[in-house]
Design a protein around this motif. Structure first.
Motif, short mmCIF file in Angstrom:
data_model
loop_
_atom_site.label_atom_id
_atom_site.label_comp_id
_atom_site.label_asym_id
_atom_site.label_seq_id
_atom_site.Cartn_x
_atom_site.Cartn_y
_atom_site.Cartn_z
N TYR A 117 31.24 30.03 46.74
CA TYR A 117 31.67 29.97 45.34
C TYR A 117 33.15 29.61 45.28
O TYR A 117 33.94 29.99 46.15
CB TYR A 117 31.49 31.34 44.67
CG TYR A 117 30.07 31.79 44.59
CD1 TYR A 117 29.23 31.36 43.58
CD2 TYR A 117 29.56 32.65 45.57
CE1 TYR A 117 27.91 31.77 43.52
CE2 TYR A 117 28.24 33.07 45.52
CZ TYR A 117 27.43 32.63 44.49
OH TYR A 117 26.12 33.04 44.44
N HIS A 171 35.22 30.51 42.73
CA HIS A 171 36.05 31.52 42.09
C HIS A 171 35.94 32.91 42.68
O HIS A 171 36.65 33.81 42.27
CB HIS A 171 35.68 31.57 40.60
CG HIS A 171 34.24 31.86 40.40
ND1 HIS A 171 33.28 30.88 40.45
CD2 HIS A 171 33.59 33.03 40.21
CE1 HIS A 171 32.09 31.43 40.28
NE2 HIS A 171 32.25 32.73 40.14
N LYS A 172 35.01 33.11 43.62
CA LYS A 172 34.96 34.44 44.24
C LYS A 172 34.74 34.32 45.74
O LYS A 172 34.12 33.36 46.22
CB LYS A 172 33.90 35.33 43.58
CG LYS A 172 32.47 34.88 43.73
CD LYS A 172 31.56 35.95 43.12
CE LYS A 172 30.11 35.60 43.35
NZ LYS A 172 29.19 36.57 42.78
N VAL A 224 40.58 31.31 43.75
CA VAL A 224 39.72 32.50 43.71
C VAL A 224 40.26 33.52 42.71
O VAL A 224 41.45 33.81 42.66
CB VAL A 224 39.60 33.11 45.14
CG1 VAL A 224 39.08 34.53 45.08
CG2 VAL A 224 38.69 32.24 45.99
N LYS A 225 39.33 34.06 41.90
CA LYS A 225 39.72 35.06 40.88
C LYS A 225 39.27 36.46 41.29
O LYS A 225 39.83 37.45 40.85
CB LYS A 225 39.04 34.73 39.54
CG LYS A 225 39.31 33.33 39.03
CD LYS A 225 40.54 33.31 38.16
CE LYS A 225 41.07 31.93 37.85
NZ LYS A 225 40.24 31.07 37.10
N GLU A 226 38.20 36.52 42.08
CA GLU A 226 37.62 37.83 42.43
C GLU A 226 37.41 37.92 43.93
O GLU A 226 36.85 37.02 44.53
CB GLU A 226 36.28 37.98 41.71
CG GLU A 226 35.56 39.27 42.04
CD GLU A 226 34.22 39.38 41.31
OE1 GLU A 226 34.21 39.37 40.07
OE2 GLU A 226 33.19 39.48 42.00
N VAL A 227 37.89 39.03 44.52
CA VAL A 227 37.60 39.23 45.95
C VAL A 227 36.72 40.45 46.15
O VAL A 227 36.80 41.43 45.41
CB VAL A 227 38.87 39.41 46.82
CG1 VAL A 227 39.62 38.11 46.99
CG2 VAL A 227 39.75 40.53 46.32
N ARG A 261 40.16 40.16 39.83
CA ARG A 261 39.23 41.27 40.07
C ARG A 261 39.13 41.62 41.54
O ARG A 261 39.14 40.74 42.39
CB ARG A 261 37.82 40.87 39.60
CG ARG A 261 37.60 41.09 38.15
CD ARG A 261 36.18 40.79 37.82
NE ARG A 261 35.91 41.11 36.44
CZ ARG A 261 34.78 40.87 35.82
NH1 ARG A 261 33.80 40.27 36.48
NH2 ARG A 261 34.62 41.19 34.56
N GLU A 300 30.10 32.79 36.14
CA GLU A 300 29.77 32.40 37.51
C GLU A 300 29.07 31.05 37.64
O GLU A 300 29.36 30.28 38.52
CB GLU A 300 28.88 33.47 38.16
CG GLU A 300 29.59 34.80 38.22
CD GLU A 300 29.10 35.69 39.33
OE1 GLU A 300 27.92 35.58 39.68
OE2 GLU A 300 29.91 36.49 39.83
#
Ligand code: SAH
Ligand code: SF4
Ligand code: F3S
Length: 472
Positions: free
Chosen positions: A176, A178-179, A224-227, A262, A419
């Motif tokens: 992905y 963004h995550k 990336v916004k969320e790990v 996030r 997503e």
């Protein structure tokens, strides 16, 4: 364990990068495809991203068609019997594929390969079918193993009983945009009596916080916004490191990373869930108000037999404290039915915990006997008939509670990380709330990867339908 033992090994890294370069040069001009199938948990998903990264760097292109593939890689899981059976099914089909494409190279890696009896079977029965076998501790060596296989032309096996070095910084492909998942620790020392993970993933070892933070900063710079911080027992993060760090402190450090929106983590063991961790989740605005807290069984007697090191009461108190401190928190769990000697009374204790905690979702499993674990020699097997009957009651209860919880979400506006396009309706977008609940809503594809406000107007058992409010 001292820190030198787990430091990133630069020499190994260089060696692998040179091998990748050499292979790329040798295979230049050929159109080569790889097919990868990943079984099991997020650890394996993450490993597969690393394995894909190496293959792409060599020059392979990913294909979804197994027939098109020149290199097939199965990353295996052995947590339950059905995971293993799937792999043997795949191996059974290789002969036919190889007849059509004699140059095809097939490799199997991952947790299942760390077991002696599996290895023996693959060596004896599938010498021609499977070309490269490796385990969980040396995935970074894929290029070297491939190169050796091409040279020698026969089955290559490289399994390590324990890890030697942690080699990071090899190329990796993210599924992905963004995550992303980030390993914060490897292995497990808990030896829950039913579980094979400590045997196939080795001893617990944490990565130093500096390299974790750096990896996350690089990911954020890459969109990336969320790990998702990964470990079998994240609450014991930091043990054995020379720096003064705990999981709670790590959360607070990661929370400071600019641009990150996030933070999630998986999995937290109830025995090590300290107040400091609860306060860190409460205080850090980026840490999602979502706690996955595997109970396994509600019976203190069964929990003791499972070697989980907590009681029913301890667990219930912990869940209460989490709910009290963390606003709007969602709690989910894992449950095993049919552990040796589980009685109806034990099972009723599990149902009791389910009702008292009111889980937002529960992953329910039928106990599977794993060779080499303590529970495998316990005797007292519960009959399939009784297990199935309990399993059905369990699902009815967990589904009912999840539905009730979701019904309370009507009219609420949630921050949703968008997503992808909905799989069933391309006019709809799909995203997740902080509580990890799936939300469908109408919106433009360009919102994928963004955090948006969505007001819920309809609630279903396992997901919510909503309306986009404002972008944020
Ligand atoms: N480290 C995590 C769990 C990883 S395995 C933790 O302790 O929470 C994921 C889940 O698989 C476990 O929580 C357990 O519910 C289930 N599981 C593990 N071994 C199993 C077995 N032998 N049979 C059935 N379920 C099992
Ligand atoms: Fe398995 Fe227990 Fe370790 Fe989880 S904590 S991986 S269930 S041994
Ligand atoms: Fe994960 Fe399965 Fe291995 S659950 S750690 S891939 S045994």
């Amino acid at each position: 364990m001292n820190r030198e033992n787990i430091a990133v090994n630069d020499e190994e890294l260089k060696k692998q990068l040179v091998t990748i370069d050499n292979l790329r040069y040798e295979l230049k001009g050929k159109e080569l495809f790889y097919y990868i199938e990943t079984f099991g948990c997020l650890m394996n998903e993450k490993d597969s991203e690393k394995l894909s990264g190496v293959l792409r760097e060599i020059g392979y292109v990913e294909t979804q068609s197994i027939k098109q593939a020149d290199f097939i890689l199965y990353n295996t899981c052995c947590i339950r019997d059905n995971a293993e059976r799937k792999i043997y099914g795949r191996v059974g089909n290789i002969k036919g594929l190889k007849q059509k494409k004699p140059d095809l190279i097939v490799s199997i890696c991952g947790c299942m390969m760390q077991q002696e009896h599996v290895l023996e079977k693959l060596q004896k029965k599938y010498k021609r079918e499977v070309d490269i076998i490796f385990g969980t501790h040396n995935i970074y060596k894929l290029a070297e193993l491939l190169s050796t296989r091409m040279e020698v032309g026969h089955q290559i096996i490289d399994i390590w009983r324990e890890h030697k070095d942690i080699v990071e910084d090899l190329p990796s492909v993210r599924k992905y945009k963004h995550k992303a998942a980030v390993n914060i620790m490897y292995g497990c020392d808990n030896f829950c009596s039913y579980c094979v993970v400590p045997y196939v993933r080795g001893r617990e070892r944490s990565r130093d916080s500096g390299s974790i933070i750096q990896e996350i900063k690089d990911l954020v710079n890459d969109g990336v916004k969320e790990v998702m911080l990964l470990g079998q027992n994240v609450n014991s993060y930091g043990k054995g490191l020379s720096e003064d760090i705990t999981f709670a402190k790590l959360l607070r450090e990661v929370n400071k990373i600019e641009g990150l929106k996030r933070i999630r983590y998986m999995t937290s063991h109830p025995k090590d869930f300290t107040d400091e961790v609860i306060y860190a989740i409460r205080d850090c605005e980026k840490v999602c108000n979502y706690v996955h807290l595997p109970i396994q069984s509600g019976s203190t007697k069964v929990l003791e037999e499972m070697n989980r090191k907590y009681t029913k009461d301890h667990y219930l108190n912990l869940a209460e404290k989490i709910k009290k401190e963390i606003d709007g928190v969602a709690i989910t769990t894992d449950i095993i039915v049919g552990f040796p000697c589980e009685t109806e009374e034990d099972f009723l204790e599990t149902l009791d915990v389910i009702r008292k905690v009111g889980y937002d979702s529960a992953f329910t499993y039928i106990y599977s006997k794993r060779t080499g674990t303590k529970a495998a020699t316990m005797g007292g097997e519960v009959s399939a008939e009784v297990i199935n009957e309990r399993f059905n009651r369990l699902i009815l209860e967990t589904d009912k509670i999840q539905k009730e919880n979701n019904a309370k979400r009507n009219g609420i506006t949630y921050k949703v990380l968008v997503e992808e396009l909905s799989k069933s309706d391309s006019k709809l977008l799909t995203g997740r709330t902080e509580q990890n609940i799936l939300v469908h809503f109408e919106g433009d594809e360009s919102l994928i990867g963004e955090l948006v406000d969505v007001e819920i107007f309809e609630t279903k058992g396992h997901y919510l339908n909503g309306k986009l409010k404002t972008e944020s």
